[in-house]
Enzyme design. Structure first.
Site, PDB file in Angstrom:
ATOM      1  N   ARG A   1       0.816  -1.208   0.000  1.00  0.00           N
ATOM      2  CA  ARG A   1       0.000   0.000   0.000  1.00  0.00           C
ATOM      3  C   ARG A   1       0.850   1.258   0.000  1.00  0.00           C
ATOM      4  O   ARG A   1       0.533   2.252  -0.624  1.00  0.00           O
ATOM      5  CB  ARG A   1      -0.909  -0.005   1.239  1.00  0.00           C
ATOM      6  CG  ARG A   1      -1.592   1.330   1.481  1.00  0.00           C
ATOM      7  CD  ARG A   1      -2.683   1.226   2.527  1.00  0.00           C
ATOM      8  NE  ARG A   1      -3.648   0.218   2.157  1.00  0.00           N
ATOM      9  CZ  ARG A   1      -4.203  -0.662   2.988  1.00  0.00           C
ATOM     10  NH1 ARG A   1      -3.845  -0.663   4.256  1.00  0.00           N
ATOM     11  NH2 ARG A   1      -5.066  -1.545   2.576  1.00  0.00           N
ATOM     12  N   TYR A   2       1.933   1.225   0.761  1.00  0.00           N
ATOM     13  CA  TYR A   2       2.810   2.388   0.879  1.00  0.00           C
ATOM     14  C   TYR A   2       3.972   2.217  -0.094  1.00  0.00           C
ATOM     15  O   TYR A   2       4.345   1.096  -0.414  1.00  0.00           O
ATOM     16  CB  TYR A   2       3.329   2.502   2.310  1.00  0.00           C
ATOM     17  CG  TYR A   2       2.235   2.640   3.341  1.00  0.00           C
ATOM     18  CD1 TYR A   2       1.587   3.859   3.531  1.00  0.00           C
ATOM     19  CD2 TYR A   2       1.832   1.550   4.102  1.00  0.00           C
ATOM     20  CE1 TYR A   2       0.577   3.989   4.478  1.00  0.00           C
ATOM     21  CE2 TYR A   2       0.823   1.672   5.047  1.00  0.00           C
ATOM     22  CZ  TYR A   2       0.200   2.893   5.236  1.00  0.00           C
ATOM     23  OH  TYR A   2      -0.792   3.010   6.161  1.00  0.00           O
TER      24      TYR A   2
ATOM     25  N   ARG B   1       7.211   0.096   1.517  1.00  0.00           N
ATOM     26  CA  ARG B   1       7.157  -1.033   2.443  1.00  0.00           C
ATOM     27  C   ARG B   1       5.974  -1.960   2.158  1.00  0.00           C
ATOM     28  O   ARG B   1       4.970  -1.521   1.607  1.00  0.00           O
ATOM     29  CB  ARG B   1       7.105  -0.556   3.899  1.00  0.00           C
ATOM     30  CG  ARG B   1       6.034   0.457   4.235  1.00  0.00           C
ATOM     31  CD  ARG B   1       6.519   1.263   5.445  1.00  0.00           C
ATOM     32  NE  ARG B   1       5.478   2.091   6.039  1.00  0.00           N
ATOM     33  CZ  ARG B   1       5.117   3.270   5.565  1.00  0.00           C
ATOM     34  NH1 ARG B   1       5.645   3.732   4.444  1.00  0.00           N
ATOM     35  NH2 ARG B   1       4.194   3.980   6.171  1.00  0.00           N
TER      36      ARG B   1
ATOM     37  N   CYS C   1      -3.073 -17.889  14.920  1.00  0.00           N
ATOM     38  CA  CYS C   1      -2.581 -17.134  16.074  1.00  0.00           C
ATOM     39  C   CYS C   1      -2.628 -18.038  17.300  1.00  0.00           C
ATOM     40  O   CYS C   1      -3.318 -19.055  17.294  1.00  0.00           O
ATOM     41  CB  CYS C   1      -3.451 -15.912  16.323  1.00  0.00           C
ATOM     42  SG  CYS C   1      -3.437 -14.768  14.945  1.00  0.00           S
TER      43      CYS C   1
ATOM     44  N   CYS D   1      -8.280 -12.687  18.974  1.00  0.00           N
ATOM     45  CA  CYS D   1      -8.844 -11.455  19.509  1.00  0.00           C
ATOM     46  C   CYS D   1     -10.179 -11.215  18.822  1.00  0.00           C
ATOM     47  O   CYS D   1     -10.236 -11.211  17.590  1.00  0.00           O
ATOM     48  CB  CYS D   1      -7.917 -10.277  19.230  1.00  0.00           C
ATOM     49  SG  CYS D   1      -6.184 -10.658  19.576  1.00  0.00           S
TER      50      CYS D   1
ATOM     51  N   CYS E   1     -10.429  -8.726  15.843  1.00  0.00           N
ATOM     52  CA  CYS E   1      -9.307  -8.790  14.899  1.00  0.00           C
ATOM     53  C   CYS E   1      -9.651  -8.196  13.536  1.00  0.00           C
ATOM     54  O   CYS E   1     -10.651  -8.549  12.929  1.00  0.00           O
ATOM     55  CB  CYS E   1      -8.868 -10.235  14.722  1.00  0.00           C
ATOM     56  SG  CYS E   1      -7.571 -10.404  13.483  1.00  0.00           S
TER      57      CYS E   1
ATOM     58  N   ARG F   1      -8.182  -8.776  10.820  1.00  0.00           N
ATOM     59  CA  ARG F   1      -8.098  -9.777   9.751  1.00  0.00           C
ATOM     60  C   ARG F   1      -8.926 -11.007  10.075  1.00  0.00           C
ATOM     61  O   ARG F   1      -8.600 -12.117   9.661  1.00  0.00           O
ATOM     62  CB  ARG F   1      -6.641 -10.155   9.495  1.00  0.00           C
ATOM     63  CG  ARG F   1      -5.834  -8.974   9.062  1.00  0.00           C
ATOM     64  CD  ARG F   1      -4.610  -9.262   8.258  1.00  0.00           C
ATOM     65  NE  ARG F   1      -3.966  -7.981   8.035  1.00  0.00           N
ATOM     66  CZ  ARG F   1      -3.010  -7.488   8.825  1.00  0.00           C
ATOM     67  NH1 ARG F   1      -2.532  -8.196   9.830  1.00  0.00           N
ATOM     68  NH2 ARG F   1      -2.522  -6.295   8.581  1.00  0.00           N
TER      69      ARG F   1
ATOM     70  N   ASP G   1     -10.727  -0.911  13.482  1.00  0.00           N
ATOM     71  CA  ASP G   1     -11.188  -0.948  12.096  1.00  0.00           C
ATOM     72  C   ASP G   1     -12.654  -1.375  12.050  1.00  0.00           C
ATOM     73  O   ASP G   1     -13.171  -1.964  12.996  1.00  0.00           O
ATOM     74  CB  ASP G   1     -10.299  -1.904  11.291  1.00  0.00           C
ATOM     75  CG  ASP G   1      -8.858  -1.400  11.220  1.00  0.00           C
ATOM     76  OD1 ASP G   1      -8.688  -0.170  11.100  1.00  0.00           O
ATOM     77  OD2 ASP G   1      -7.928  -2.223  11.307  1.00  0.00           O
TER      78      ASP G   1
ATOM     79  N   ASP H   1      -6.819   3.835  10.587  1.00  0.00           N
ATOM     80  CA  ASP H   1      -6.462   3.258   9.295  1.00  0.00           C
ATOM     81  C   ASP H   1      -7.677   3.508   8.405  1.00  0.00           C
ATOM     82  O   ASP H   1      -8.765   2.985   8.671  1.00  0.00           O
ATOM     83  CB  ASP H   1      -6.156   1.758   9.451  1.00  0.00           C
ATOM     84  CG  ASP H   1      -5.017   1.317   8.544  1.00  0.00           C
ATOM     85  OD1 ASP H   1      -4.847   1.942   7.471  1.00  0.00           O
ATOM     86  OD2 ASP H   1      -4.318   0.348   8.886  1.00  0.00           O
TER      87      ASP H   1
ATOM     88  N   LYS I   1      -2.740   4.603   7.077  1.00  0.00           N
ATOM     89  CA  LYS I   1      -2.817   5.097   8.454  1.00  0.00           C
ATOM     90  C   LYS I   1      -2.777   6.619   8.482  1.00  0.00           C
ATOM     91  O   LYS I   1      -1.909   7.230   7.861  1.00  0.00           O
ATOM     92  CB  LYS I   1      -1.653   4.538   9.262  1.00  0.00           C
ATOM     93  CG  LYS I   1      -1.688   3.031   9.406  1.00  0.00           C
ATOM     94  CD  LYS I   1      -0.512   2.542  10.233  1.00  0.00           C
ATOM     95  CE  LYS I   1      -0.568   1.044  10.446  1.00  0.00           C
ATOM     96  NZ  LYS I   1      -0.308   0.261   9.219  1.00  0.00           N
TER      97      LYS I   1
HETATM   98  C1  LIG Z   1       0.448  -0.655   9.042  1.00  0.00           C
HETATM   99  C2  LIG Z   1       0.936  -1.047   7.761  1.00  0.00           C
HETATM  100  C3  LIG Z   1       2.280  -0.878   7.417  1.00  0.00           C
HETATM  101  C4  LIG Z   1       3.303  -0.291   8.387  1.00  0.00           C
HETATM  102  O1  LIG Z   1       3.021   1.051   8.646  1.00  0.00           O
HETATM  103  P1  LIG Z   1       4.001   1.904   9.581  1.00  0.00           P
HETATM  104  O2  LIG Z   1       3.291   3.222   9.758  1.00  0.00           O
HETATM  105  O3  LIG Z   1       5.289   2.030   8.851  1.00  0.00           O
HETATM  106  O4  LIG Z   1       4.153   1.164  10.861  1.00  0.00           O
HETATM  107  C5  LIG Z   1       2.690  -1.255   6.167  1.00  0.00           C
HETATM  108  N1  LIG Z   1       1.810  -1.745   5.268  1.00  0.00           N
HETATM  109  C6  LIG Z   1       0.503  -1.900   5.548  1.00  0.00           C
HETATM  110  C7  LIG Z   1      -0.399  -2.411   4.515  1.00  0.00           C
HETATM  111  C8  LIG Z   1       0.022  -1.561   6.813  1.00  0.00           C
HETATM  112  O5  LIG Z   1      -1.269  -1.727   7.106  1.00  0.00           O
HETATM  113  S1  SF4 Z   2      -5.337  -9.142  16.342  1.00  0.00           S
HETATM  114 FE1  SF4 Z   2      -5.853 -10.834  14.921  1.00  0.00          FE
HETATM  115  S2  SF4 Z   2      -3.921 -11.330  13.939  1.00  0.00           S
HETATM  116 FE2  SF4 Z   2      -3.413 -10.187  15.802  1.00  0.00          FE
HETATM  117  S3  SF4 Z   2      -3.141 -11.751  17.399  1.00  0.00           S
HETATM  118 FE3  SF4 Z   2      -5.260 -11.056  17.503  1.00  0.00          FE
HETATM  119  S4  SF4 Z   2      -6.373 -12.556  16.257  1.00  0.00           S
HETATM  120 FE4  SF4 Z   2      -4.211 -12.719  15.690  1.00  0.00          FE
END
Ligand SMILES: *Cc1c(COP(=O)(O)O)cnc(C)c1O
Ligand code: SF4
Length: 396
Positions: free
Chosen positions: A120-121, A124, A133, A137, A140, A142, A301, A338, A345
């Site tokens: 996305r960025y 990175r 996991c 959570c 979560c 995801r 989220d 986010d 973010k």
């Molecule tokens: C959070 C995230 C990152 C890392 O973001 P930082 O602000 O550098 O910690 C990188 N890629 C994705 C898709 C993210 O959601």
């Molecule tokens: S937030 Fe989601 S990915 Fe992270 S530890 Fe909890 S269940 Fe696992």
């Protein structure tokens, strides 16, 4: 009643599992094998509220239920509102989808050039290396993919991901996440990390993991050796409430730190868990004592079935305002949303600036007092009037 805690007490011991040999208790594979994963098992240890019992019945369709014995000990079984309990015991309201909630609220799947990689960025990538996991959570982000309760059938493709990173020299930062990367075996992790380390343009490797919190036993000397060997490896752990800061977590953080792993923490702002300035202050203070720097405080989220955890953003801002100036600067995380749909973010901050014009900036300090900083001489146009060859010098 304001939150209070005994600052000198760090929970330790085996709690409900006194009968288990110490060597088993400290073995992470024992902890995983003995996770509580069903309503029946939970009911052996605690009385569920009707909301929780109904939630457990549905858990296998949304996000699996799993709690390590170690983490279960942190629950106050007599308190239905226990902040630890809320994070891991399912509730029926998880099945209610509210307006605006989405399965993939961050649009991760649409920013995914190869399966398991989110780019996305510009510089990175997020590399999702497993869908499992140590515990789950209930909020979560995801949950669509972790634990595979929703038949997402996530199959991490390490080779494809690694080849994509190799082929993109603009990627200087790789974040391993999931699921929880530390659930991989030492061998698999070492393979992944060594491959990443061998890519010249990858400068920064980090791991997002809640394992130190759910399963501190996993932070073995052997694992730490891998981090030492391929370091620097940075790690973001995920602690939401001061009671999660136990003697065992503290020791695990120490092992990581001594292996040269800089530690940050990411918390999610959760209703009834940490949406309170005193709780947050106790948490960040404990984090610093464990050598962990609070990094992000996330607005939750818009995941499906998360509305019972949702906190007003104004409350989040108020919490940050209560921290800033009133405690160590290192202790203040960046509050962040986010952006739904995949905008990335975005920091959200209390507003200290009252007004700003060409002559001055007027702002309030942490105690609410008003202060001014004159801007005369630093006019936005001043740069253009700096002496350049042949041009007259402008004196204000
Ligand atoms: C959070 C995230 C990152 C890392 O973001 P930082 O602000 O550098 O910690 C990188 N890629 C994705 C898709 C993210 O959601
Ligand atoms: S937030 Fe989601 S990915 Fe992270 S530890 Fe909890 S269940 Fe696992």
């Amino acid at each position: 009643m304001p939150y209070s805690e005994d600052r000198n007490t760090w929970f330790e011991g085996q709690g409900l599992w006194q009968h288990v040999p110490h060597s088993d208790w400290n073995d992470w594979t024992w902890q995983l094998k003995h996770r509580i994963t069903s309503k029946e098992q939970l009911e052996k240890y605690m009385q569920l509220t009707p909301e929780e019992a109904a939630g457990c019945d549905h858990a296998d369709k949304k996000l699996a239920l799993a709690i390590t014995p170690y983490f279960f000990n942190l629950i106050d079984r007599n308190d239905p509102d226990c902040p630890i309990r809320k994070q891991v015991v399912p509730r029926e309201s998880e099945m209610t989808v509210s307006p605006g909630e989405m399965l993939d609220s961050l649009g991760e799947d649409s920013h995914s050039p190869v399966p398991g990689l989110v780019h996305r960025y510009p510089d990175r990538v997020l590399f999702l290396v497993t869908d499992r996991c140590a515990a789950y959570c209930r909020y979560c982000t995801r949950s669509r993919l972790v634990s595979n309760a929703q038949d997402y059938n996530f199959h991490p493709e390490y080779e494809q991901g690694l080849r994509y990173i190799e082929a993109h020299p603009e990627i200087r930062d790789v974040l391993l996440s999931g699921g929880d990367p530390l659930l991989l075996s030492d061998k698999k992790l070492e393979h992944l990390i060594s491959r990443l380390r061998a890519i010249k343009h990858v400068e920064f490797i980090r791991i997002g993991s809640r394992i130190p919190v759910f399963l501190p036993q996993r932070i073995t000397p052997e694992l730490c050796e891998i981090f030492k060997k391929y370091g620097p490896i940075w790690m973001s752990i995920h602690v939401n409430h001061p009671r999660e800061c136990t003697a065992e977590l503290k020791a695990a953080c120490e092992r990581l730190s001594f292996a040269g792993v800089p530690l940050g923490n990411q918390s999610v702002l959760l209703k009834g868990v940490n949406d309170d300035a005193d709780v947050m202050k106790a948490l960040v203070h404990r984090l610093l004592r464990m050598r962990v720097r609070p990094y992000y405080l996330y607005q939750m989220d818009l995941i499906t079935g998360g509305s019972h955890f949702k906190v007003d953003v104004r409350k989040g801002i108020e919490i940050i305002r209560a921290l800033r100036g009133n405690t160590t600067g290192y202790a203040v995380p960046q509050y962040t949303i986010d952006a739904p749909g995949g905008g990335g973010k975005v920091p959200v901050n209390p507003d200290y600036v009252e007004s700003i014009d060409d002559t001055e900036v007027v702002f309030r300090n942490f105690q609410g007092g008003t202060y001014r900083y004159p801007l005369k001489g630093a006019l936005p146009g001043a740069a253009a009037k700096l002496p350049v060859e042949g041009a007259p010098i402008v004196v204000f």
